[in-house]
Design a protein around this motif. Sequence first.
Motif, mmCIF file in Angstrom:
data_model
loop_
_atom_site.group_PDB
_atom_site.id
_atom_site.type_symbol
_atom_site.label_atom_id
_atom_site.label_comp_id
_atom_site.label_asym_id
_atom_site.label_seq_id
_atom_site.Cartn_x
_atom_site.Cartn_y
_atom_site.Cartn_z
ATOM 1 N N GLN A 107 18.216 45.628 25.548
ATOM 2 C CA GLN A 107 18.599 45.827 26.941
ATOM 3 C C GLN A 107 19.477 47.061 27.118
ATOM 4 N N ARG A 108 19.273 47.735 28.236
ATOM 5 C CA ARG A 108 20.103 48.870 28.620
ATOM 6 C C ARG A 108 20.761 48.548 29.952
ATOM 7 N N VAL A 109 22.008 48.909 30.050
ATOM 8 C CA VAL A 109 22.772 48.580 31.245
ATOM 9 C C VAL A 109 23.592 49.787 31.679
ATOM 10 N N ARG A 110 23.603 50.015 32.961
ATOM 11 C CA ARG A 110 24.477 51.048 33.509
ATOM 12 C C ARG A 110 25.780 50.389 33.931
ATOM 13 N N ILE A 111 26.893 50.899 33.381
ATOM 14 C CA ILE A 111 28.197 50.368 33.742
ATOM 15 C C ILE A 111 29.036 51.498 34.328
ATOM 16 N N THR A 112 29.621 51.249 35.467
ATOM 17 C CA THR A 112 30.381 52.279 36.163
ATOM 18 C C THR A 112 31.716 51.716 36.617
ATOM 19 N N PRO A 113 32.758 52.547 36.622
ATOM 20 C CA PRO A 113 34.055 52.068 37.103
ATOM 21 C C PRO A 113 34.007 51.774 38.589
ATOM 22 N N GLY A 114 34.648 50.706 38.976
ATOM 23 C CA GLY A 114 34.674 50.310 40.385
ATOM 24 C C GLY A 114 36.057 50.346 40.985
ATOM 25 N N GLY A 115 36.950 51.120 40.358
ATOM 26 C CA GLY A 115 38.305 51.227 40.890
ATOM 27 C C GLY A 115 39.155 50.033 40.490
ATOM 28 N N GLU A 116 40.152 49.747 41.279
ATOM 29 C CA GLU A 116 41.051 48.635 41.029
ATOM 30 C C GLU A 116 41.074 47.703 42.231
ATOM 31 N N LYS A 117 41.318 46.436 41.930
ATOM 32 C CA LYS A 117 41.435 45.455 42.998
ATOM 33 C C LYS A 117 42.473 44.423 42.616
ATOM 34 N N LEU A 122 46.940 31.414 42.617
ATOM 35 C CA LEU A 122 48.043 30.524 42.993
ATOM 36 C C LEU A 122 49.205 31.304 43.603
ATOM 37 N N GLY A 123 48.838 32.262 44.459
ATOM 38 C CA GLY A 123 49.835 33.004 45.209
ATOM 39 C C GLY A 123 50.447 34.193 44.500
ATOM 40 N N LYS A 124 50.075 34.432 43.241
ATOM 41 C CA LYS A 124 50.592 35.570 42.504
ATOM 42 C C LYS A 124 49.526 36.639 42.379
ATOM 43 N N ALA A 125 49.912 37.904 42.578
ATOM 44 C CA ALA A 125 48.955 39.007 42.569
ATOM 45 C C ALA A 125 48.777 39.564 41.158
ATOM 46 N N TYR A 126 47.515 39.913 40.830
ATOM 47 C CA TYR A 126 47.184 40.510 39.542
ATOM 48 C C TYR A 126 46.304 41.732 39.787
ATOM 49 N N ASN A 127 46.723 42.885 39.294
ATOM 50 C CA ASN A 127 45.931 44.101 39.425
ATOM 51 C C ASN A 127 44.838 44.115 38.361
ATOM 52 N N CYS A 128 43.605 44.353 38.785
ATOM 53 C CA CYS A 128 42.465 44.308 37.886
ATOM 54 C C CYS A 128 41.680 45.617 37.929
ATOM 55 N N GLU A 129 41.148 45.999 36.786
ATOM 56 C CA GLU A 129 40.174 47.081 36.713
ATOM 57 C C GLU A 129 38.809 46.489 36.997
ATOM 58 N N VAL A 130 38.093 47.061 37.962
ATOM 59 C CA VAL A 130 36.768 46.556 38.330
ATOM 60 C C VAL A 130 35.701 47.379 37.626
ATOM 61 N N GLY A 144 26.257 43.137 38.804
ATOM 62 C CA GLY A 144 27.469 42.353 38.976
ATOM 63 C C GLY A 144 28.729 43.163 38.812
ATOM 64 N N LYS A 145 29.847 42.455 38.861
ATOM 65 C CA LYS A 145 31.164 43.047 38.695
ATOM 66 C C LYS A 145 32.011 42.133 37.814
ATOM 67 N N VAL A 146 32.920 42.745 37.064
ATOM 68 C CA VAL A 146 33.944 41.980 36.369
ATOM 69 C C VAL A 146 35.298 42.565 36.734
ATOM 70 N N PHE A 147 36.306 41.716 36.730
ATOM 71 C CA PHE A 147 37.667 42.090 37.093
ATOM 72 C C PHE A 147 38.548 41.832 35.873
ATOM 73 N N TYR A 148 39.026 42.918 35.249
ATOM 74 C CA TYR A 148 39.677 42.857 33.945
ATOM 75 C C TYR A 148 41.153 43.205 34.044
ATOM 76 N N ASN A 149 41.988 42.358 33.437
ATOM 77 C CA ASN A 149 43.418 42.613 33.371
ATOM 78 C C ASN A 149 43.838 42.476 31.912
ATOM 79 N N ALA A 150 44.237 43.583 31.290
ATOM 80 C CA ALA A 150 44.517 43.603 29.849
ATOM 81 C C ALA A 150 45.773 42.825 29.472
ATOM 82 N N ASN A 151 46.607 42.489 30.442
ATOM 83 C CA ASN A 151 47.870 41.820 30.147
ATOM 84 C C ASN A 151 47.874 40.334 30.480
ATOM 85 N N THR A 152 46.732 39.821 30.950
ATOM 86 C CA THR A 152 46.702 38.436 31.427
ATOM 87 C C THR A 152 45.537 37.684 30.803
ATOM 88 N N PRO A 153 45.781 36.886 29.762
ATOM 89 C CA PRO A 153 44.713 36.058 29.194
ATOM 90 C C PRO A 153 44.156 35.117 30.250
#
Length: 280
Positions: A107-117, A122-130, A144-153
Amino acid sequence: MLRAVVMMFVLVLPLVGQAQELLVPHQHHEWASFPEGSWKQVRQVTETFKEGELVSSMTTTLTIRLKQVGKDYIVLEREAKSEVSGQVFEKPIREFRSGLNGQSGTQRVRITPGGEKQLSILGKAYNCEVRQMEVLGEPTKVSGKVFYNANTPPFILRREHSFTPEGAEMPQKEIVSEVVALNKPYPVLTEIKTVAFIVQKSTSAEETTETVEAQCTEVPGFVVGTWMTAYDANGKLKSKTTVQLLNYEVAAETTNPTATKAGGLFRNKRQQRRLFDEVN
């Protein structure tokens, strides 16, 4: 299981003449973050229903062992034993290789940065790389999209995927999973550990599946509990599946020369850990 189903479609693009980019680094991957030789054993119980009545039940004991970690792949060994209506069926041990993001070799997949969101849990904000992705050259368009935060398991806090057959205007299937709670105490065998709870909903014309999963980054594969319910197109119950962790072991610390990152070799700093001496 939630994680196995979703990760099939969380892919990266093999760039010609360049190293393949990883969705998450080794130290944040559910298996590659552990030393080779680490394993887990789970019991999966699946009940099937018809017209609201239980028609069958199957119990499967799975032992999954990490055999090898490469730059962009892992090799897992799986041993399974199932019990149906009192009869026990042992399946041969199998090895299978998977890309670190679940992709197959063709399989081949195109992956592109989608900025930050910013996501709210539970009321706490987490900055994610999209990161946005699209499978290339397949009859069914997978995006699809994934929302990644390197500091939050467990590091990927939300996933969105859609599956649209060639020529169709609307997706045939959609999957959304998101972390709904973090840093929660949870009994993992004989100990209380910190877990994240993830809710996933998969919808198609044929069925709707709702799944709740508990993930602990101290356990190989992360998943320590799964509760899945499937309904048919009319909203009637089709099946229920639960997955329970029976045992696990984190192998002794190793230095893996193939698991590299920008600063040099990746060293897994986990200590050897085994909960029970015997595996059922």
